[in-house]
Design a protein around this motif. Structure first.
Motif, PDB file in Angstrom:
ATOM      1  N   PHE A  85     112.338   7.077 -22.041  1.00 51.21           N
ATOM      2  CA  PHE A  85     111.390   7.745 -22.926  1.00 51.21           C
ATOM      3  C   PHE A  85     112.019   8.094 -24.282  1.00 51.21           C
ATOM      4  CE2 PHE A  85     108.939   9.371 -19.042  1.00 51.21           C
ATOM      5  CZ  PHE A  85     107.990   8.376 -19.171  1.00 51.21           C
ATOM      6  N   LEU A  86     113.345   8.244 -24.301  1.00 50.17           N
ATOM      7  CA  LEU A  86     114.032   8.661 -25.532  1.00 50.17           C
ATOM      8  C   LEU A  86     114.766   7.534 -26.232  1.00 50.17           C
ATOM      9  CD1 LEU A  86     115.597  12.027 -24.265  1.00 50.17           C
ATOM     10  CD2 LEU A  86     113.441  11.704 -25.471  1.00 50.17           C
ATOM     11  N   THR A  87     114.955   6.403 -25.562  1.00 43.41           N
ATOM     12  CA  THR A  87     115.715   5.284 -26.119  1.00 43.41           C
ATOM     13  C   THR A  87     114.773   4.229 -26.686  1.00 43.41           C
ATOM     14  OG1 THR A  87     117.383   5.650 -24.407  1.00 43.41           O
ATOM     15  CG2 THR A  87     117.492   3.574 -25.626  1.00 43.41           C
ATOM     16  N   PRO A  88     114.969   3.830 -27.938  1.00 45.07           N
ATOM     17  CA  PRO A  88     114.069   2.826 -28.534  1.00 45.07           C
ATOM     18  C   PRO A  88     114.032   1.523 -27.747  1.00 45.07           C
ATOM     19  CG  PRO A  88     115.447   3.864 -30.203  1.00 45.07           C
ATOM     20  CD  PRO A  88     115.969   4.320 -28.884  1.00 45.07           C
ATOM     21  N   ARG A  89     115.186   1.033 -27.335  1.00 45.47           N
ATOM     22  CA  ARG A  89     115.241  -0.222 -26.574  1.00 45.47           C
ATOM     23  C   ARG A  89     115.831   0.081 -25.211  1.00 45.47           C
ATOM     24  NH1 ARG A  89     114.884  -5.674 -27.296  1.00 45.47           N
ATOM     25  NH2 ARG A  89     116.244  -7.026 -26.053  1.00 45.47           N
ATOM     26  N   LYS A  90     114.961   0.035 -24.197  1.00 50.00           N
ATOM     27  CA  LYS A  90     115.385   0.417 -22.850  1.00 50.00           C
ATOM     28  C   LYS A  90     115.969  -0.795 -22.136  1.00 50.00           C
ATOM     29  CE  LYS A  90     111.678   3.083 -24.009  1.00 50.00           C
ATOM     30  NZ  LYS A  90     110.710   2.768 -25.079  1.00 50.00           N
TER      31      LYS A  90
END
Length: 317
Positions: A85-90
């Motif tokens: 949810f917080l990382t642009p590229r999971k």
């Protein structure tokens, strides 16, 4: 499919809610709060079943196992979801994806078996109370719990071993929050019929058989309770298994809702359906583990007394 001229996948991209950035922060807060409740609630249940000598019985031993299992199950996936949810590229490595699939699959299968074992415990306690101390001795109920974990782990090992042997190439985007095994299998560039058959057999063994066993157990339990002459006796007998029955209904009811839900045939609604499927799967993974300690605390006076005693001792220590 020939894979010689294609790049081999060494990791995956988890799509999650990338197309719904406004929802990500909101769901981060909700899921984080639910996860903290899971850790606190199940952690307290484990403590009271260990520290309170009155709860050193098969029923509460199984309950402690269930609470530990719920912590393991959610910890295998929720931190990954929260980070997504917080990382642009999971992204997640292939080995990390395999480990996450193994843990979540093992915990799910173990819970199915454990709920069946708990149903047997209630059956013996209500239908054969005089033989209960012998039938459910420590030499019996401890191996039963261990067998639940071994069976779940062995099933997961088989399924994940079959999955990781598949060639993955080209598209490496998983349309999910975690490495959900069905979503991963869709990315394989090879025939997955063996995997589908294997999972079908596993579903019969770990879903169908426990449901049938639990249903038969509760038929005998209900018949026995109805034969009790006094209303107070019937109420007392039913109260000993009402919490377990509630957990079973929520656990299997949610599974049936997830997989029996009709699929939309409208291509325009495919995206909305994918979103709803992902959210249902996400909340299923946290809702049942969060409700379990609440249900057992509210519907069991022995657990409530033990929790109050533990809290009072900590407050006045």
């Amino acid at each position: 499919m020939e894979v010689g001229n294609q790049s081999v996948v060494v990791g995956f991209v988890l799509l999650g809610l990338s197309d719904q950035p406004k929802l990500e922060k909101t769901f981060f807060v909700f899921i984080l709060l639910m996860y903290l409740v899971i850790l606190l609630g199940n952690g307290v249940l484990i403590l009271v079943t260990i520290l309170d000598s009155h709860l050193h019985t098969p029923m509460y031993f199984f309950l402690g196992n269930l609470s530990f299992l719920d912590i393991c199950y959610t910890t295998s996936s929720i931190p990954l979801v929260l980070d997504g949810f917080l990382t642009p590229r999971k992204t997640i490595s292939f080995s990390g994806c395999a480990m996450q699939m193994f843990l979540s699959f093992a915990m799910g299968a173990t819970e199915c078996v454990l709920l069946g074992v708990m149903a047997f415990d209630r059956y013996v306690a209500i239908c054969n109370p005089l033989r209960y101390p012998v039938v459910m001795s420590k030499a019996v109920y401890v191996p039963m719990a261990i067998s639940s974990w071994v069976a779940g782990g062995a099933n997961s090992l088989v399924q994940i071993s079959l999955a990781v042997q598949l060639p993955f190439c080209g598209d490496n985007v998983i349309n999910h929050f975690t490495c959900e095994i069905l979503a991963v299998l869709k990315l394989a560039c090879a025939d997955i019929s063996i995997n589908v058959i294997s999972m079908g057999v596993a579903n019969v063994i770990f879903l169908g058989v426990p449901v049938l066993f639990i249903s038969v157990s509760y038929v005998f339990i209900i018949v026995t309770i109805l034969r009790i002459p006094s209303a107070e006796g019937r109420k007392k007998a039913f109260s000993t298994c009402s919490a377990h029955l509630t957990v079973v209904v929520i656990f299997y009811g949610t599974i049936l809702f997830m997989y029996a839900k009709p699929k939309s045939k409208d291509p325009l609604g495919a995206d909305k359906q994918d979103l709803s499927d992902k959210l249902i799967s996400l909340f299923y993974g946290v809702l049942t583990p969060m409700l379990n300690p609440i249900i057992y605390s509210l519907r069991n006076k022995h657990v409530k007394v033990a929790v109050k005693t533990l809290v009072s001792q900590k407050c006045f220590a």
